[in-house]
Design a protein around this motif. Structure first.
Motif, PDB file in Angstrom:
ATOM      1  N   ARG A 168      -5.838 -28.573  30.347  1.00 34.68           N
ATOM      2  CA  ARG A 168      -5.770 -29.716  30.661  1.00 34.68           C
ATOM      3  C   ARG A 168      -4.225 -30.292  29.914  1.00 34.68           C
ATOM      4  O   ARG A 168      -3.621 -29.643  29.047  1.00 34.68           O
ATOM      5  N   HIS A 174      -1.963 -33.442  29.712  1.00 35.83           N
ATOM      6  CA  HIS A 174      -2.043 -35.222  29.529  1.00 35.83           C
ATOM      7  C   HIS A 174      -0.650 -35.522  29.110  1.00 35.83           C
ATOM      8  O   HIS A 174       0.118 -35.103  28.206  1.00 35.83           O
ATOM      9  N   ASP A 195      -3.647 -37.036  33.543  1.00 37.57           N
ATOM     10  CA  ASP A 195      -4.404 -36.045  33.341  1.00 37.57           C
ATOM     11  C   ASP A 195      -4.047 -35.159  34.747  1.00 37.57           C
ATOM     12  O   ASP A 195      -4.273 -35.605  35.817  1.00 37.57           O
TER      13      ASP A 195
END
Lengths: 115, 113
Positions: B22, B24, B73
């Motif tokens: 991920r 962000h 994201d």
């Protein structure tokens, strides 16, 4: 496709000596040029960039680079290096028009500064 | 520093398992990128995104997929991890392309055993 060549994979130098890291690119169109630095175990950060105008560009930490259109080069220089300059340096190129705007990176040059 | 975080920062996984990384951002930048960094190869672009649900392939996209359901994201998924995907993965963001600089996250070190 655009290609970026960093001619030296590793450059060892003694502290306070001058250094030049070489970068050549293949594009025949107008380009934007960047140098990034990566310190150990970190992400990349911008050192300097050439967009237009004066061919000599000054960046952070005393680095400068010169754009040479005829030789399609953008070499990075520093007149006197410090131990803390030990890092990986990446040249990147993006095209202004008619090509990829997404930057292409060279393979990197590891600058090793010895005391 | 640009607000970019990557998670996890380190991961060890087994061949054949799915993995999701991920990225962000808190900068509201339009463009997001996933790169892998390997010795002797520098940075190679895997995928990038130019807006929510808008993505495109990079030079080494095989074996990877991405998704961007929110501006902040950008997810990278290895559907079935292989040892050749052992690498350091960097996320980057930029306001636009061309003359705009990229800001990089701290990286994720992935080991596939």
């Amino acid at each position: 496709a655009q290609s970026v060549t960093q001619l030296d994979s590793q450059v060892p130098v003694f502290e306070e000596a001058p250094v030049e890291l070489r970068c050549n690119y293949s594009s025949s169109v107008s380009v934007y040029l960047f140098w990034y630095v990566q310190y150990p175990n970190q992400g990349l950060q911008l050192l300097l960039k050439y967009l237009s105008g004066s061919t000599l560009v000054k960046g952070i930490n005393g680095f400068e680079a010169e754009f040479n259109k005829s030789q399609t080069s953008f070499h990075l220089r520093k007149p006197s290096v410090h131990i803390s300059d030990t890092a990986e340096y990446f040249c990147a190129v993006s095209e202004k028009a008619g090509g990829s705007y997404i930057p292409t990176f060279g393979r990197g040059t590891s600058l090793i500064v010895h005391p | 520093d640009a607000g970019i975080t990557q998670s996890p920062r380190h991961k060890v996984t087994e061949t054949g398992t799915p993995v999701t990384l991920r990225c962000h951002q808190t900068e509201n930048h339009r463009y997001m990128y996933w790169y892998r960094q390997d010795p002797g190869h520098g940075l190679r672009l895997i995928h990038y995104s130019y807006g929510v649900k808008d993505t495109d392939k990079g030079e080494v996209s095989d074996g990877y997929s991405v998704s961007r359901s929110k501006t902040e994201d950008f997810l990278l998924t290895l559907e079935s991890a292989t040892s050749s995907q052992t690498s350091v993965y960097f996320c980057a963001i930029s306001e636009s392309t061309g003359s705009y600089e990229q800001y990089f996250g701290p990286g994720t070190r992935l080991t596939v055993t």
